[in-house]
Design an enzyme around this catalytic site. Structure first.
Site, PDB file in Angstrom:
ATOM      1  CE  LYS A 153      -1.915   1.340   3.841  1.00 41.20           C
ATOM      2  NZ  LYS A 153      -2.765   1.354   5.041  1.00 41.20           N
TER       3      LYS A 153
ATOM      4  CB  THR B 168      -7.046   0.431   3.915  1.00 41.00           C
ATOM      5  OG1 THR B 168      -6.405   1.693   4.165  1.00 41.00           O
ATOM      6  CG2 THR B 168      -5.986  -0.641   3.815  1.00 41.00           C
TER       7      THR B 168
ATOM      8  CG  ASP C   3      -5.726  -4.053   9.398  1.00 38.72           C
ATOM      9  OD1 ASP C   3      -4.867  -4.189  10.305  1.00 38.72           O
ATOM     10  OD2 ASP C   3      -5.722  -3.099   8.605  1.00 38.72           O
TER      11      ASP C   3
END
Length: 310
Positions: free
Chosen positions: A190, A224, A216
Site C-alpha cells: 500500500k 484501505t 486487520d
C-alpha cells in the site's frame, strides 16, 4: 468480583456478565445539562475486585471521561483492585510522532488511566503491541485470533483460502491467523499519498483462484479494505472477505462497504453496533464476550491469561 459498565457498549457488558454468571453492579452513569459526566454507585464495593467494562470508541472523549470518573468513584469507594477492561482502546493510532510538532496521544491517555487509579488494564488487539509499554501498570493485550479462527473454520473450506494483510504493518497479525488455519499469506503493498487516502499498488503472493480473507485490527473509513479487495480481484482472486477486530466504521463507511466488491466484512462487538451497520448487507458481527469473560475469570483467580492463545 464486581462488574461495572459505562455507556459505551452495554450490550457487550451484558454478554460478558452473562458468560460469567454475574449481574452488573447497579450504577448510574448520566450527564448533566452541560454534558458533564456524573456517576453514582448503588452497591457496596469496599474490598472488592472490580472490573470496569468500557470501550473508548466514539464519542471517544465522552467515553474516556466516563472510564476515568468511574475509576475515581470506585477508588473513593474503597475498591480493593480496579481493572479497566477496554475492548477498543481509542487513540491507539496516535502511538508515535509521525511528523514534528504532534502529540503521542496514546501515551497521554495511558497516563490518565493510570493516574485515575486503575491497577490493571485489559484490552483487545491493540493497534501495536508496543502500546502496552505506555502503561506503568500491568496490561493484558487479548487477541481475537481464536474467535476469528473458529468462525473461519466453521464457514470456509480452508484448503482454498489465502489470508491477506492489507498493509505491511499488519503482517504479524495476519500471519497469526494464517498459521492457525494452515493457509498461505499474501500482502497488499500500500502507498498512502496523504492522510485518510490509501492506494494499493500491487499484491505480493499468488492469489489466483483463491478465496481471500483480509485480516486487520481496525476498519475506519473502509478505503484501505476496498482498495485491497479491488486489487486482489484484479490479481485473480475468486472472492474477497475481511475479518477486522474493531469496526470503527466512521460516517459513510458502511455505505462504501455495502457498495464495494467485498463479499463480507466480519467485525467483533468491541464497538457498539450502529443502525447503519445493521442495515448493511455484507457486514456481520461475531462476539468476543466469551474471550473477555474467560480472561476476566482467569485474572480474578490468578491463573494464566496468555495460555488462552497457545
Amino acid at each position: 468480583m464486581k462488574l461495572v459498565t459505562g455507556n459505551s457498549n452495554r450490550a457487550l457488558a451484558d454478554a460478558i456478565a452473562s458468560h460469567l454468571g454475574l449481574a452488573l453492579t447497579d450504577c448510574t452513569v448520566k450527564r448533566f445539562a452541560d454534558q458533564e459526566v456524573n456517576v453514582q454507585l448503588h452497591e457496596n464495593v469496599r474490598g472488592e475486585d472490580v472490573y470496569i467494562l468500557q470501550s473508548t470508541s466514539a464519542p471517544a472523549d465522552g467515553n474516556l471521561m466516563e472510564l476515568l470518573i468511574l475509576t475515581d468513584t470506585l477508588r473513593r469507594s474503597s475498591a480493593r483492585r480496579i481493572t479497566a477492561v477496554i475492548p477498543y482502546f481509542g487513540y491507539a493510532r496516535q502511538d508515535r510522532r509521525a511528523t514534528g510538532r504532534t502529540p503521542i496521544s496514546a501515551k497521554l491517555v495511558a497516563n490518565m488511566i493510570a493516574g485515575a487509579g486503575v491497577h490493571r488494564v485489559m484490552t483487545v488487539d491493540l493497534h501495536t503491541d508496543q502500546i502496552q509499554g505506555f502503561f506503568d501498570i500491568p496490561t493484558d493485550n487479548l487477541y481475537s485470533a481464536p474467535v476469528m479462527t473458529r468462525d473461519i473454520k466453521q464457514r470456509y473450506d480452508v484448503s482454498n483460502l489465502m489470508v491477506v494483510s492489507p498493509d505491511v504493518g499488519g503482517v504479524a497479525r495476519a500471519r497469526a491467523i494464517a498459521k492457525r488455519i494452515g493457509t498461505d499469506l499474501a500482502i497488499a503493498d500500500k502507498r498512502r499519498p496523504r492522510a485518510g487516502v490509501s492506494e494499493v499498488m500491487n499484491i505480493i503472493g499468488d492469489v489466483s483462484g483463491k478465496r481471500c480473507l483480509l485480516v486487520d485490527d481496525i476498519v475506519d473509513s473502509g478505503g484501505t479494505l476496498i482498495n485491497a479487495a479491488e486489487a486482489l480481484l484484479k490479481s485473480g482472486a475468486r472472492d474477497v472477505s475481511a475479518y477486522i477486530t474493531h469496526g470503527v466504521l466512521s460516517e459513510g463507511a458502511c455505505a462504501r462497504i455495502g457498495a464495494s466488491p467485498l463479499k463480507e466484512l466480519v467485525v467483533t462487538d468491541s464497538i457498539v453496533e450502529t443502525e447503519a451497520q445493521r442495515q448493511t448487507r455484507n457486514i456481520r458481527r461475531i462476539s468476543i464476550a466469551p474471550l473477555i469473560g474467560e480472561a476476566l475469570s482467569r485474572t480474578a483467580s490468578e491463573q494464566s491469561v496468555s495460555s488462552l492463545f497457545d
